[in-house]
Design a protein around this motif. Structure first.
Motif, short mmCIF file in Angstrom:
data_model
loop_
_atom_site.label_atom_id
_atom_site.label_comp_id
_atom_site.label_asym_id
_atom_site.label_seq_id
_atom_site.Cartn_x
_atom_site.Cartn_y
_atom_site.Cartn_z
N VAL A 47 8.72 15.50 7.80
CA VAL A 47 8.39 14.25 7.43
C VAL A 47 8.00 13.89 5.90
O VAL A 47 8.40 13.01 5.24
N ALA A 48 7.33 15.14 5.47
CA ALA A 48 7.08 15.06 3.91
C ALA A 48 8.26 14.94 3.19
O ALA A 48 8.19 14.40 2.05
N ALA A 49 9.33 15.44 3.81
CA ALA A 49 10.74 15.61 2.95
C ALA A 49 11.29 13.97 2.79
O ALA A 49 12.06 13.80 2.05
N ALA A 50 10.92 13.22 3.99
CA ALA A 50 11.29 11.86 4.00
C ALA A 50 10.44 10.77 3.29
O ALA A 50 10.91 9.88 3.03
N SER A 51 9.21 11.14 3.10
CA SER A 51 8.11 10.33 2.67
C SER A 51 7.17 10.93 2.03
O SER A 51 6.45 12.13 2.76
N ALA A 52 6.59 10.57 0.89
CA ALA A 52 5.38 10.93 0.17
C ALA A 52 4.08 10.40 0.66
O ALA A 52 3.02 10.92 0.20
N GLU A 53 4.08 9.34 1.45
CA GLU A 53 2.86 8.98 1.97
C GLU A 53 2.21 9.74 3.15
O GLU A 53 2.88 10.42 3.79
N ARG A 54 0.81 9.84 2.92
CA ARG A 54 0.14 10.37 3.87
C ARG A 54 0.00 10.14 5.15
O ARG A 54 0.13 10.82 6.09
N ALA A 55 0.01 8.67 5.21
CA ALA A 55 -0.26 8.19 6.74
C ALA A 55 1.01 8.75 7.81
O ALA A 55 0.73 9.19 9.04
N PRO A 179 -3.22 18.59 -0.45
CA PRO A 179 -2.83 18.81 -1.91
C PRO A 179 -2.56 17.36 -2.28
O PRO A 179 -1.81 16.60 -1.41
N PRO A 180 -2.12 17.18 -3.60
CA PRO A 180 -1.31 15.93 -4.01
C PRO A 180 -0.05 16.20 -3.68
O PRO A 180 0.47 17.54 -3.53
N PRO A 181 0.79 15.34 -3.67
CA PRO A 181 2.17 14.90 -3.20
C PRO A 181 3.15 16.04 -4.16
O PRO A 181 3.93 16.53 -3.50
N SER A 182 2.89 16.06 -5.26
CA SER A 182 3.66 17.13 -6.03
C SER A 182 3.71 18.59 -5.59
O SER A 182 4.77 19.09 -6.02
#
Length: 241
Positions: A47-55, A179-182
């Motif tokens: 999911v993180a590979a598809a979206s940088a949003e935390r929700a 952690p931050p998205p980066s």
């Protein structure tokens, strides 16, 4: 009835059933935690590979944690319930055989001890003394290696499995969210692989196997799972976006 292949090799040697049972539960707990780590890590990385949003990541991670824990619990409950039913059936059969043909059962018990290395006379004496003390307990121990008072508990198995999976699943969920998205993906990869090193080492030590092989297996498997789900998430996220 025939003796199981893993029966004790000596009639006086304890097989440490209670300790062995606890060891199996501990090993199962470690493997359950390992499943939680890999399963949830794969999903949140995808999911993180598809979206940088935390929700979306948080939602997917919590859903994976809940579904995995419940699935593990139900699977363990069904499996252990089946095992318990089989154990009860074997104990019932043993009682019936002792009631209907005690002489044949005495001969069988003596043969079991003779097969373990005792002389025919000593095996007969041991069988007779154990039968006089508690025939049912003697046969259950020698043939089935069961303790009627410590049969497998399906509820204990279900709860333990769910808890172990949840404990393992929390690590990748925190690693991807805090952690931050980066840097969240690299940190998650490292945290998960380190956790797999630990679970691989513990499971190998509990099972008396080589820690190096176990660690290689779980680390390579976990890395592949995250790599595949990352690739799928990246491709799907790009196509949808």
């Amino acid at each position: 009835m025939t003796t199981p292949p893993d029966s004790p090799t000596h009639p006086y040697e304890p097989h440490h059933g209670a300790f062995g049972s606890r060891l199996n539960w501990l090993r199962a707990g470690v493997l359950g935690a390992n499943d939680g780590i890999v399963s949830v890590a794969g999903i949140v990385v995808g999911v993180a590979a598809a979206s940088a949003e935390r929700a979306p990541i948080f939602t997917a991670g919590i859903a994976a944690l809940a579904a995995g824990a419940l699935s593990m619990a139900v699977g363990e409950y069904v499996s252990v319930s089946t095992q318990r039913d089989s154990e009860k059936a074997m104990l019932k059969l043993e009682r019936r055989e002792l009631a209907t043909d005690p002489i044949a059962e005495l001969d069988e018990l003596a043969e079991l001890y003779e097969a373990k290395g005792l002389s025919a006379a000593t095996a007969r004496t041991v069988a007779e003394e154990l039968t006089d003390h508690d025939a049912f307990a003697a046969h259950v121990d020698a043939e089935l290696r069961l303790d009627p008072d410590e049969l497998t508990n399906p509820w204990q198995a279900a709860i333990s499995s769910a808890v172990a999976f949840t404990v393992g699943a929390v690590l990748p969920l925190l690693a991807i969210l805090l952690p931050p998205p980066s840097i969240r993906l690299p940190i998650t990869f490292v945290a998960v692989l380190l956790a797999l090193v630990v679970t691989g080492w513990i499971s190998a030590r509990l099972g008396g196997a080589s820690p190096q092989r176990a660690i290689y297996r779980v680390v390579i498997g976990g890395a592949l799972a995250m790599a595949v789900t990352f690739g799928i998430g990246h491709l799907v996220g790009g196509a949808v976006g």
